[in-house]
Scaffold this motif. Structure first.
Motif, PDB file in Angstrom:
ATOM      1  N   GLN A  24      -6.667 -46.844  35.145  1.00 39.63           N
ATOM      2  CA  GLN A  24      -5.983 -47.167  33.902  1.00 39.63           C
ATOM      3  C   GLN A  24      -7.001 -47.470  32.806  1.00 39.63           C
ATOM      4  O   GLN A  24      -8.161 -47.769  33.082  1.00 39.63           O
ATOM      5  CB  GLN A  24      -5.069 -48.373  34.112  1.00 39.63           C
ATOM      6  CG  GLN A  24      -3.930 -48.116  35.096  1.00 39.63           C
ATOM      7  CD  GLN A  24      -3.120 -49.362  35.365  1.00 39.63           C
ATOM      8  OE1 GLN A  24      -3.673 -50.432  35.547  1.00 39.63           O
ATOM      9  NE2 GLN A  24      -1.810 -49.218  35.410  1.00 39.63           N
ATOM     10  N   ALA A  25      -6.525 -47.394  31.567  1.00 42.11           N
ATOM     11  CA  ALA A  25      -7.412 -47.638  30.424  1.00 42.11           C
ATOM     12  C   ALA A  25      -7.806 -49.107  30.386  1.00 42.11           C
ATOM     13  O   ALA A  25      -6.979 -49.975  30.082  1.00 42.11           O
ATOM     14  CB  ALA A  25      -6.710 -47.227  29.135  1.00 42.11           C
ATOM     15  N   GLY A  26      -9.089 -49.377  30.668  1.00 42.76           N
ATOM     16  CA  GLY A  26      -9.565 -50.762  30.743  1.00 42.76           C
ATOM     17  C   GLY A  26      -9.477 -51.499  29.437  1.00 42.76           C
ATOM     18  O   GLY A  26      -9.241 -52.710  29.415  1.00 42.76           O
ATOM     19  N   ASN A  27      -9.636 -50.787  28.316  1.00 41.13           N
ATOM     20  CA  ASN A  27      -9.598 -51.469  27.023  1.00 41.13           C
ATOM     21  C   ASN A  27      -8.192 -51.999  26.706  1.00 41.13           C
ATOM     22  O   ASN A  27      -8.039 -53.079  26.137  1.00 41.13           O
ATOM     23  CB  ASN A  27     -10.073 -50.524  25.912  1.00 41.13           C
ATOM     24  CG  ASN A  27      -9.234 -49.252  25.825  1.00 41.13           C
ATOM     25  OD1 ASN A  27      -8.713 -48.779  26.828  1.00 41.13           O
ATOM     26  ND2 ASN A  27      -9.110 -48.709  24.626  1.00 41.13           N
ATOM     27  N   LEU A  28      -7.169 -51.256  27.118  1.00 42.47           N
ATOM     28  CA  LEU A  28      -5.803 -51.721  26.882  1.00 42.47           C
ATOM     29  C   LEU A  28      -5.458 -52.903  27.790  1.00 42.47           C
ATOM     30  O   LEU A  28      -4.775 -53.847  27.363  1.00 42.47           O
ATOM     31  CB  LEU A  28      -4.803 -50.586  27.110  1.00 42.47           C
ATOM     32  CG  LEU A  28      -4.832 -49.447  26.081  1.00 42.47           C
ATOM     33  CD1 LEU A  28      -3.817 -48.372  26.426  1.00 42.47           C
ATOM     34  CD2 LEU A  28      -4.555 -49.991  24.673  1.00 42.47           C
TER      35      LEU A  28
ATOM     36  N   MET B 276       0.285 -48.599  25.098  1.00 45.75           N
ATOM     37  CA  MET B 276       0.498 -48.459  26.541  1.00 45.75           C
ATOM     38  C   MET B 276       1.673 -47.553  26.894  1.00 45.75           C
ATOM     39  O   MET B 276       1.632 -46.826  27.895  1.00 45.75           O
ATOM     40  CB  MET B 276       0.745 -49.842  27.173  1.00 45.75           C
ATOM     41  CG  MET B 276      -0.479 -50.692  27.360  1.00 45.75           C
ATOM     42  SD  MET B 276      -0.013 -52.238  28.174  1.00 45.75           S
ATOM     43  CE  MET B 276      -1.636 -52.922  28.530  1.00 45.75           C
ATOM     44  N   LEU B 277       2.738 -47.627  26.122  1.00 49.08           N
ATOM     45  CA  LEU B 277       3.989 -46.971  26.500  1.00 49.08           C
ATOM     46  C   LEU B 277       3.866 -45.474  26.793  1.00 49.08           C
ATOM     47  O   LEU B 277       4.524 -44.969  27.713  1.00 49.08           O
ATOM     48  CB  LEU B 277       5.050 -47.211  25.422  1.00 49.08           C
ATOM     49  CG  LEU B 277       5.734 -48.577  25.472  1.00 49.08           C
ATOM     50  CD1 LEU B 277       6.629 -48.776  24.258  1.00 49.08           C
ATOM     51  CD2 LEU B 277       6.544 -48.736  26.758  1.00 49.08           C
ATOM     52  N   PRO B 278       3.051 -44.700  26.056  1.00 46.23           N
ATOM     53  CA  PRO B 278       2.962 -43.270  26.371  1.00 46.23           C
ATOM     54  C   PRO B 278       2.336 -42.971  27.734  1.00 46.23           C
ATOM     55  O   PRO B 278       2.486 -41.862  28.253  1.00 46.23           O
ATOM     56  CB  PRO B 278       2.077 -42.711  25.237  1.00 46.23           C
ATOM     57  CG  PRO B 278       2.179 -43.719  24.141  1.00 46.23           C
ATOM     58  CD  PRO B 278       2.301 -45.032  24.829  1.00 46.23           C
ATOM     59  N   ASP B 279       1.638 -43.923  28.330  1.00 47.52           N
ATOM     60  CA  ASP B 279       0.949 -43.711  29.604  1.00 47.52           C
ATOM     61  C   ASP B 279       1.847 -44.178  30.750  1.00 47.52           C
ATOM     62  O   ASP B 279       2.087 -45.375  30.904  1.00 47.52           O
ATOM     63  CB  ASP B 279      -0.369 -44.491  29.608  1.00 47.52           C
ATOM     64  CG  ASP B 279      -1.199 -44.230  30.862  1.00 47.52           C
ATOM     65  OD1 ASP B 279      -0.661 -43.633  31.814  1.00 47.52           O
ATOM     66  OD2 ASP B 279      -2.377 -44.633  30.883  1.00 47.52           O
ATOM     67  N   PRO B 280       2.361 -43.252  31.588  1.00 45.36           N
ATOM     68  CA  PRO B 280       3.261 -43.651  32.685  1.00 45.36           C
ATOM     69  C   PRO B 280       2.659 -44.689  33.621  1.00 45.36           C
ATOM     70  O   PRO B 280       3.374 -45.552  34.138  1.00 45.36           O
ATOM     71  CB  PRO B 280       3.529 -42.330  33.423  1.00 45.36           C
ATOM     72  CG  PRO B 280       3.302 -41.273  32.395  1.00 45.36           C
ATOM     73  CD  PRO B 280       2.186 -41.796  31.525  1.00 45.36           C
ATOM     74  N   SER B 281       1.361 -44.644  33.828  1.00 41.65           N
ATOM     75  CA  SER B 281       0.728 -45.582  34.753  1.00 41.65           C
ATOM     76  C   SER B 281       0.705 -47.008  34.202  1.00 41.65           C
ATOM     77  O   SER B 281       0.494 -47.960  34.945  1.00 41.65           O
ATOM     78  CB  SER B 281      -0.703 -45.135  35.072  1.00 41.65           C
ATOM     79  OG  SER B 281      -1.539 -45.258  33.936  1.00 41.65           O
ATOM     80  N   MET B 282       0.923 -47.154  32.885  1.00 42.00           N
ATOM     81  CA  MET B 282       0.879 -48.476  32.259  1.00 42.00           C
ATOM     82  C   MET B 282       2.253 -48.932  31.773  1.00 42.00           C
ATOM     83  O   MET B 282       2.385 -50.000  31.183  1.00 42.00           O
ATOM     84  CB  MET B 282      -0.101 -48.462  31.081  1.00 42.00           C
ATOM     85  CG  MET B 282      -1.482 -47.979  31.451  1.00 42.00           C
ATOM     86  SD  MET B 282      -2.707 -48.333  30.180  1.00 42.00           S
ATOM     87  CE  MET B 282      -3.006 -50.063  30.495  1.00 42.00           C
ATOM     88  N   ARG B 283       3.261 -48.133  32.062  1.00 38.04           N
ATOM     89  CA  ARG B 283       4.577 -48.436  31.517  1.00 38.04           C
ATOM     90  C   ARG B 283       5.172 -49.711  32.120  1.00 38.04           C
ATOM     91  O   ARG B 283       5.930 -50.420  31.472  1.00 38.04           O
ATOM     92  CB  ARG B 283       5.505 -47.249  31.732  1.00 38.04           C
ATOM     93  CG  ARG B 283       6.657 -47.191  30.749  1.00 38.04           C
ATOM     94  CD  ARG B 283       7.236 -45.801  30.673  1.00 38.04           C
ATOM     95  NE  ARG B 283       6.353 -44.875  29.991  1.00 38.04           N
ATOM     96  CZ  ARG B 283       6.409 -43.555  30.142  1.00 38.04           C
ATOM     97  NH1 ARG B 283       7.283 -43.037  30.967  1.00 38.04           N
ATOM     98  NH2 ARG B 283       5.577 -42.773  29.476  1.00 38.04           N
ATOM     99  N   ARG B 284       4.843 -49.984  33.366  1.00 34.45           N
ATOM    100  CA  ARG B 284       5.367 -51.194  34.001  1.00 34.45           C
ATOM    101  C   ARG B 284       4.911 -52.436  33.249  1.00 34.45           C
ATOM    102  O   ARG B 284       5.716 -53.312  32.894  1.00 34.45           O
ATOM    103  CB  ARG B 284       4.903 -51.244  35.457  1.00 34.45           C
ATOM    104  CG  ARG B 284       5.403 -52.450  36.242  1.00 34.45           C
ATOM    105  CD  ARG B 284       4.810 -52.409  37.639  1.00 34.45           C
ATOM    106  NE  ARG B 284       5.301 -53.504  38.473  1.00 34.45           N
ATOM    107  CZ  ARG B 284       4.826 -53.777  39.683  1.00 34.45           C
ATOM    108  NH1 ARG B 284       3.877 -53.034  40.203  1.00 34.45           N
ATOM    109  NH2 ARG B 284       5.310 -54.780  40.380  1.00 34.45           N
TER     110      ARG B 284
END
Length: 476
Positions: free
Chosen positions: A119-123, A157-165
């Motif tokens: 996942q994107a560490g900065n987010l 975050m929302l556009p990235d399925p892996s971060m949607r939770r």
């Protein structure tokens, strides 16, 4: 279960102490940890003492010391969130073990999670920074400026399925806090709830925390027990609890299948089923009293079917009470993922009969604002068991009066405010000298009942109007 109901009333060693430590930390968060008072320092120390002797002890002790001095960094807040989550996880496990003893039902083996994509560490770091600011400010000190700090993070975050939770959690949490600002004006602060959301979100900012065990597939027969409905102003969810009999002859297991949809606040009661039905054919089977045959249906390690109508077809008639009497006691429960181990998540299907019903004093109001009903208690094998009639949905024919007149009940065993209770999903009762079964999800597949049909028609009219308006807006 009836023979072992007495176990549910017996005290569990260490349970009160673990919850007291959690409550102490929650009180510390109320005032904020930017400039902690001496009482907050003592509450942080209580949390650290509660995990002494565990692998978390050194890091939590350091984090508590730093937080008490007003010098906690993000890593320290993560450690405190981990300690709180671990304590509630231990409470969950102790309660589930007690339920297994009472029901004589085994639990499935745990499965290791499968590493997800990076996942994107900065987010994640940005989300952790916002949550740390919340902890420093505290619920009493929060204002719109602090709460709005999550907006850009959630949008990214929302556009990235892996971060949607995590994004969904942060979005809902921030909206709830924003509706309560400023904190100084609050008469009552939901300290346990907000600390739950804060701790969960904080841990989900750690890389790999959201990893889940790989999903398998399920082929066999699905025997529904009942539907647990959750309805809010803008969303609704139906969760079907069922016994799954594998085609290969393996032991039956308890499974769940859920569907959630957004909804307009004008669609209420039985009308909600119109929004849910198109997404899951299982609801029609529940309403008709049928089993479902499934083939290669994806299923998680926690027993949640990832429902797809392509993998299911209607089966033979299946009476939920026959399933409860014959198959429920031998069905295995699935293990719970680490981050989901929380007392509030306990919802174990049980079958009760041969009880007596006692109706107590009138309640003030139900959580949804409806007039309260008298408090019901089932006495099972000499032991009282509270009945949570507030959870009975308006979108079905089941009523508190039907529960009070019942002789058998399929329900979910839950734990709240220090005691076990049961949420009815279906009951057997006598109507006009005739034995009938009444289900909370009885209208899931449609209904000819006058009240249900009226609500369905009102929902149809509301949905038509809303679609027409939406069409106009899109054409502009």
């Amino acid at each position: 279960m009836e023979e072992r109901t007495d176990l549910l009333a017996e005290p569990i060693t260490g349970l009160d102490e673990a919850l007291a430590a959690v409550d102490a930390f929650d009180r510390a968060l109320v005032g904020g940890l930017l400039r902690p008072r001496s009482t907050q320092a003592a509450e942080l120390t209580e949390l650290a003492h509660a995990v002494a002797g565990t692998p978390l002890a050194p890091r939590v002790a350091e984090a508590a010391e730093k937080a008490a001095a007003g010098a906690a960094g993000e890593d320290h807040f993560v450690a405190l969130a981990a300690a709180r989550t671990a304590l509630l996880g231990s409470v969950h496990d102790a309660l589930v073990t007690r339920v297994e003893e009472a029901t004589g039902r085994a639990r499935g083996a745990e499965t290791a999670p499968t590493p997800a994509e990076q996942q994107a560490g900065n987010l994640l770091a940005a989300a952790r920074s916002w949550l740390s600011d919340l902890a420093r400010t505290g619920w009493q000190g929060m204002d719109h400026d602090v709460v709005s700090g999550s907006a850009q993070v959630v949008s990214a975050m929302l556009p990235d399925p892996s971060m949607r939770r995590l994004a969904t959690l942060l979005d809902g949490f921030a909206a709830e806090l924003a509706a309560s600002c400023p904190g100084t004006a609050l008469e009552r602060i939901p300290a346990r709830r907000w600390a739950d959301l804060w701790s969960r979100a904080m841990l989900l900012t750690l890389p790999g925390a959201a990893d889940v065990p790989a999903a398998g597939t399920a082929t066999g027969r699905l025997l529904p027990l009942g539907v647990d409905m959750h309805e809010h102003a803008t969303a609704a969810q139906a969760q079907v609890h069922a016994v799954f009999e594998p085609a290969d002859g393996a032991s039956p297991r308890l499974v769940r299948a859920g569907v959630a949809v957004p909804k307009p606040d004008t669609v209420v009661g039985a009308g909600v089923w119109q929004l849910l039905r198109p997404h899951m054919s299982l609801l029609a089977a529940v309403g008709e009293g049928r089993s479902m045959d499934i083939a290669d249906m994806p299923i998680t390690a926690e027993g949640d079917l990832i429902w797809s109508d392509e993998h299911a077809r209607p089966g033979e008639p299946a009476d939920a009470f026959a399933t409860a009497r014959v198959a429920l006691s031998t069905a295995k429960a699935s293990a719970t993922a680490p981050l989901d181990r929380h007392p509030a998540r306990i919802a174990v299907p049980v079958f009760l009969e041969g009880y007596t019903v006692r109706k107590g004093e009138q309640k003030h109001t139900a959580p949804d604002g409806r007039p309260g009903d008298g408090i019901l208690t089932f006495t099972v094998a000499g032991q009282p068991l509270a009945v949570d009639t507030d959870r009975i949905p308006a979108a079905g024919p089941l009523t508190p009066d039907a529960v009070a007149a019942s002789s058998a009940c399929i329900g979910l065993l839950r734990w709240d405010a220090g005691t076990f209770g049961v949420q009815p999903l279906a009951v057997e009762t006598t109507v006009r000298k005739k034995a009938v079964a009444i289900h909370a999800g009885g209208w899931a597949g449609g209904t000819t009942d006058k009240a249900g049909a009226k609500a369905e028609k009102a929902a149809t009219d509301a949905i038509v109007v809303l679609r027409e308006r939406a069409g106009r807006l899109l054409r502009k």
